[in-house]
Write an enzyme that holds these catalytic residues in place. Sequence first.
Site, mmCIF file in Angstrom:
data_model
loop_
_atom_site.group_PDB
_atom_site.id
_atom_site.type_symbol
_atom_site.label_atom_id
_atom_site.label_comp_id
_atom_site.label_asym_id
_atom_site.label_seq_id
_atom_site.Cartn_x
_atom_site.Cartn_y
_atom_site.Cartn_z
ATOM 1 N N HIS A 83 0.848 -1.204 0.000
ATOM 2 C CA HIS A 83 0.000 0.000 0.000
ATOM 3 C C HIS A 83 0.879 1.248 0.000
ATOM 4 C CE1 HIS A 83 -4.163 -1.608 1.289
ATOM 5 N NE2 HIS A 83 -3.493 -2.537 0.634
ATOM 6 N N TYR A 120 -9.199 5.587 7.862
ATOM 7 C CA TYR A 120 -9.355 5.867 9.287
ATOM 8 C C TYR A 120 -10.345 7.030 9.399
ATOM 9 C CZ TYR A 120 -5.074 3.160 10.287
ATOM 10 O OH TYR A 120 -4.128 2.167 10.405
ATOM 11 N N PRO A 177 -4.309 0.229 18.809
ATOM 12 C CA PRO A 177 -4.062 -0.228 17.430
ATOM 13 C C PRO A 177 -4.188 0.861 16.360
ATOM 14 C CG PRO A 177 -6.201 -0.979 18.188
ATOM 15 C CD PRO A 177 -5.549 -0.326 19.364
ATOM 16 N N LYS A 209 0.892 -0.270 15.006
ATOM 17 C CA LYS A 209 2.287 -0.375 15.427
ATOM 18 C C LYS A 209 2.618 -1.611 16.274
ATOM 19 C CE LYS A 209 4.097 3.103 13.428
ATOM 20 N NZ LYS A 209 3.759 2.468 12.147
ATOM 21 N N TYR A 267 3.794 6.462 10.126
ATOM 22 C CA TYR A 267 2.976 5.302 9.748
ATOM 23 C C TYR A 267 3.823 4.227 9.062
ATOM 24 C CZ TYR A 267 -1.246 2.724 8.582
ATOM 25 O OH TYR A 267 -2.208 1.753 8.502
HETATM 26 C C1 PHB Z 1 -6.252 -4.464 10.688
HETATM 27 O O1 PHB Z 1 -6.254 -4.662 9.453
HETATM 28 O O2 PHB Z 1 -6.646 -5.316 11.477
HETATM 29 C C2 PHB Z 1 -5.746 -3.166 11.194
HETATM 30 C C3 PHB Z 1 -5.197 -2.259 10.306
HETATM 31 C C4 PHB Z 1 -4.739 -1.034 10.748
HETATM 32 C C5 PHB Z 1 -4.826 -0.728 12.095
HETATM 33 C C6 PHB Z 1 -5.353 -1.631 12.993
HETATM 34 C C7 PHB Z 1 -5.826 -2.853 12.545
HETATM 35 O O3 PHB Z 1 -4.380 0.500 12.526
#
Ligand code: PHB
Length: 393
Positions: free
Chosen positions: A72, A201, A293, A297, A384
């Site tokens: 990505h 997000y 989460p 990280k 990130y």
């Molecule tokens: C996930 O795909 O489970 C996932 C992705 C990004 C995050 C947290 C969980 O920040």
Amino acid sequence: MKTQVAIIGAGPSGLLLGQLLHLQGIDTVILEAKTPEYVLGRIRAGVLEQGTVELLREAQAGARMDTEGHVHDGFALSFAGRQERIDMKSLTGGKTVMVYGQTEVTRDLMDARAAAGGISIYEAADVRPHDFYSDQPRVSFVKDGKTVELECDYIAGCDGFHGISRKSVPPDAIRIFERTYPFGWLGVLSRTPPVSDELIYANHARGFALCSMRSPTLSRYYVQCALNEKPEDWSDDRFWNELKARLPEQAAANLVTGPSIEKSIAPLRSFVAEPMQFGRLFLVGDAAHIVPPTGAKGLNLAASDVYTLYQIMRKHYREGRSDLLEKYSELCLRRIWKAERFSWWMTSMLHKFSDDPFNQRMQLAELDYYTGSLAGRTTIAENYVGLPYERIE
Ligand code: PHB
Ligand code: APR
């Protein structure tokens, strides 16, 4: 029983460390409380930093990730009905992340260890580290009703947040830094095409939402929920309606719904234990720290701890460099605190903490400012994709 490095825990930290050390000719035994099936049954995050990706390749466990994982170049932040893309690749001089589930990482590492002939003892009960302040540490455990003693040079505590390693150190030798958050994440896995090619997000007046994925046919979604809620409180319909309500219009219109194949609630926590070394016992990964989460990280921080301990052990056993052993905590914690900061900041900016309209306006101003400035987008992107590993010289 005897080995050079006794590893407690066969999660991603223990398995990755074991594999890297094994390839350097350093002998390890992994002791795991659960069965392999149980370990593989846990659905966790799925975004790998480039450093993690390279470490998995170095461990000779990256082949399936390289064919089945998805690179990505960017992700989106959505707020106030807008969707702003963070172009990680152009903002960081070419860095990207790999979307590949932690469950698959764990499976690949298990297979690599089995192929390499490394010893893993599953269903090891009552695992206990002993005498790690002496030159002759050992780990005792019970297997098939018999107590076994494993003598070793060093112990790696890779046994997660609830493990025995951190709990075994004298209370006055350790300091804990902690923050809990007044909400959780309800996660759903569904065999539906993801709403977007990239992660979204979302900050929304109803609460945070995240659109993630495992593959072009497997989606992973999350919505912020109250801590006292249970997965049973959330029918699939209720979940999809809530997710839809928190997404920008275009994404909501694209959302394909279907039956959930997994549904669970996780609390959010920031946690750091200092130091991470106690004589010959080293804490690695979730045993030493937890991040919420929101910055993706957790697994990546575990991988950078593994990198640090692996390099230190390699230089110790192969080059006779013992001076680095005592630098483990310091090297790890510098990077950990920066990842803690980013995870806490993303969490603070994206979640609903209260009904206070001032706070909500502040979040929106922060999102507008950061996404509207090159410096702002760059700071989000470079964190990130993962900050550089500390140099070990
Ligand atoms: C996930 O795909 O489970 C996932 C992705 C990004 C995050 C947290 C969980 O920040
Ligand atoms: N004895 C032996 N094994 C134990 C014990 C014990 N007393 N306690 C826990 N374990 C095992 C657990 O069963 C688990 O398999 O240790 C393992 C720890 O694995 P994780 O919790 O996955 O921790 P870690 O390997 O550090 O993984 C990094 O970062 O944010 C997270 O989700 C991410 O789980 C990932 C983690």
